[in-house]
Design an enzyme around this catalytic site. Sequence first.
Site, PDB file in Angstrom:
ATOM      1  N   THR A 150       9.259   7.457  40.089  1.00  9.28           N
ATOM      2  CA  THR A 150      10.046   6.235  40.332  1.00  9.28           C
ATOM      3  C   THR A 150      10.503   5.665  38.988  1.00  9.28           C
ATOM      4  O   THR A 150       9.884   5.931  37.961  1.00  9.28           O
ATOM      5  CB  THR A 150       9.135   5.249  41.083  1.00  9.28           C
ATOM      6  OG1 THR A 150       9.036   5.709  42.425  1.00  9.28           O
ATOM      7  CG2 THR A 150       9.641   3.826  41.071  1.00  9.28           C
ATOM      8  N   GLY A 206       2.732   2.724  46.542  1.00  7.45           N
ATOM      9  CA  GLY A 206       3.266   1.432  46.931  1.00  7.45           C
ATOM     10  C   GLY A 206       2.306   0.594  47.750  1.00  7.45           C
ATOM     11  O   GLY A 206       2.246  -0.636  47.612  1.00  7.45           O
ATOM     12  N   ARG A 255       9.063   4.188  56.455  1.00  5.54           N
ATOM     13  CA  ARG A 255       8.090   3.564  55.547  1.00  5.54           C
ATOM     14  C   ARG A 255       8.832   2.901  54.377  1.00  5.54           C
ATOM     15  O   ARG A 255       9.695   3.492  53.749  1.00  5.54           O
ATOM     16  CB  ARG A 255       7.136   4.628  55.021  1.00  5.54           C
ATOM     17  CG  ARG A 255       6.111   4.124  53.995  1.00  5.54           C
ATOM     18  CD  ARG A 255       6.575   4.344  52.578  1.00  5.54           C
ATOM     19  NE  ARG A 255       5.519   4.088  51.598  1.00  5.54           N
ATOM     20  CZ  ARG A 255       5.727   4.058  50.285  1.00  5.54           C
ATOM     21  NH1 ARG A 255       6.929   4.271  49.813  1.00  5.54           N
ATOM     22  NH2 ARG A 255       4.746   3.825  49.447  1.00  5.54           N
ATOM     23  N   GLY A 271       8.146   1.027  50.733  1.00  5.54           N
ATOM     24  CA  GLY A 271       7.078   0.869  49.741  1.00  5.54           C
ATOM     25  C   GLY A 271       7.116  -0.490  49.063  1.00  5.54           C
ATOM     26  O   GLY A 271       7.719  -1.443  49.558  1.00  5.54           O
ATOM     27  N   ASP A 272       6.462  -0.547  47.923  1.00  7.32           N
ATOM     28  CA  ASP A 272       6.369  -1.807  47.169  1.00  7.32           C
ATOM     29  C   ASP A 272       7.665  -2.164  46.449  1.00  7.32           C
ATOM     30  O   ASP A 272       7.957  -3.342  46.222  1.00  7.32           O
ATOM     31  CB  ASP A 272       5.260  -1.677  46.117  1.00  7.32           C
ATOM     32  CG  ASP A 272       5.509  -0.504  45.161  1.00  7.32           C
ATOM     33  OD1 ASP A 272       5.889   0.583  45.635  1.00  7.32           O
ATOM     34  OD2 ASP A 272       5.333  -0.690  43.937  1.00  7.32           O
ATOM     35  N   THR A 300       4.974   1.076  39.404  1.00  4.55           N
ATOM     36  CA  THR A 300       5.144   2.408  39.984  1.00  4.55           C
ATOM     37  C   THR A 300       3.773   2.903  40.440  1.00  4.55           C
ATOM     38  O   THR A 300       2.748   2.378  40.024  1.00  4.55           O
ATOM     39  CB  THR A 300       5.783   3.386  38.967  1.00  4.55           C
ATOM     40  OG1 THR A 300       5.646   4.727  39.462  1.00  4.55           O
ATOM     41  CG2 THR A 300       5.110   3.324  37.612  1.00  4.55           C
ATOM     42  N   GLY A 301       3.767   3.899  41.302  1.00  2.00           N
ATOM     43  CA  GLY A 301       2.499   4.402  41.834  1.00  2.00           C
ATOM     44  C   GLY A 301       2.492   4.274  43.342  1.00  2.00           C
ATOM     45  O   GLY A 301       3.551   4.144  43.967  1.00  2.00           O
TER      46      GLY A 301
HETATM   47  N1  ASP Z   1       5.907   2.926  44.281  1.00  4.85           N
HETATM   48  C1  ASP Z   1       6.741   3.909  44.905  1.00  4.85           C
HETATM   49  C2  ASP Z   1       6.524   3.853  46.394  1.00  4.85           C
HETATM   50  O1  ASP Z   1       5.394   3.734  46.823  1.00  4.85           O
HETATM   51  C3  ASP Z   1       6.481   5.311  44.452  1.00  4.85           C
HETATM   52  C4  ASP Z   1       6.387   5.535  42.963  1.00  4.85           C
HETATM   53  O2  ASP Z   1       6.224   4.615  42.190  1.00  4.85           O
HETATM   54  O3  ASP Z   1       6.489   6.692  42.522  1.00  4.85           O
HETATM   55  O4  ASP Z   1       7.470   3.964  47.132  1.00  4.85           O
END
Ligand code: ASP
Length: 311
Positions: free
Chosen positions: A172, A226, A200, A202-203, A223-224
């Site tokens: 991301t 979500g 879905r 995400g965050d 990032t990570g």
């Molecule tokens: N945070 C993003 C999500 O969960 C994914 C990512 O950061 O790679 O959609």
Amino acid sequence: MNVYGVVVHGGAGRLRQGTKRKVLAEVEKAAVKGFKALNNGCSSLDAVVEAVRVMEDSPLFNAGVGSHLNLNGEIEMDACVMDGRKLDAGAVALVKSVRNPVLLAKLVMEETDHVLIAGRFAEEIAKRHGLKVGEVYTEKAIRIWREGMEKLRKGKVKYLQRLRGFLDSMETVGAVAIDRRGNLSSATSTGGLPLKLPGRIGDTPLIGCGTYADNESGAVSVTGIGEVAIKLVLAKTICDYMAHGLKAFEAIHEGLLLVKERQSNLPIGLIAIDRGGNIGIGHNTPEMPWAYMTNKDGRILSGLSFSEVNK
Ligand code: ASP
């Protein structure tokens, strides 16, 4: 001296072999682009949008043209921008064919009365405003989807394990900036987790979870996984730490401790800038490509993981 500058990330996770140098070059390019905008007197909002746009245009990242596919093999992108002057914010979710969702998020902020628009009408706004719309499937995304489907079919991984299993495919992108007038902004864009369930969200497009900016505290892009950031309202929580006097890097340290204590240290990466122009970068994953440029340093700094920042 008023510090102004921009920080970008290219996703928390683990980089695939053979991509490291290219990814580093792209995050540097994004930060330089954002910094040039600031140098030319543009707002922090313009700087973060410009920076994120560079990474959305690169197939190396999981945003815009490089977005991952959901369980059905479809693209569903999320993006968000926030301007810390008046807490103006715009976001889109579940967008299928817009090449630069960050531009669409900015349109939602500037041209509608709403903050978050999901799905078909978001695409309609993009078309009405002449944004580039079209195929964003890449061979890489299709290959990762096939490999993931194969693992799932064999029953090798279950849900949360599955999320951990995709650590090398998160990618991301996000940016935070402070401009010459001390205004703070943040932007984040993603194709979401690979093989996520259709629908879905995400965050990233949720204000305060993946993205937040407030002139009274700071700017954060997350990032990570979500779901972790959503449960902890992570971007706003880190801004609150800064509002209470922590510098950006201290606030990020606290944020990562919170993830460790409350969410079993599931993968998360963070960038932040506080009101004083201090920068914070942190992640609990093996890597998270980052780059930043400020008028104080006057040159681009970058790395594949936070520890490199002190080298
Ligand atoms: N945070 C993003 C999500 O969960 C994914 C990512 O950061 O790679 O959609």
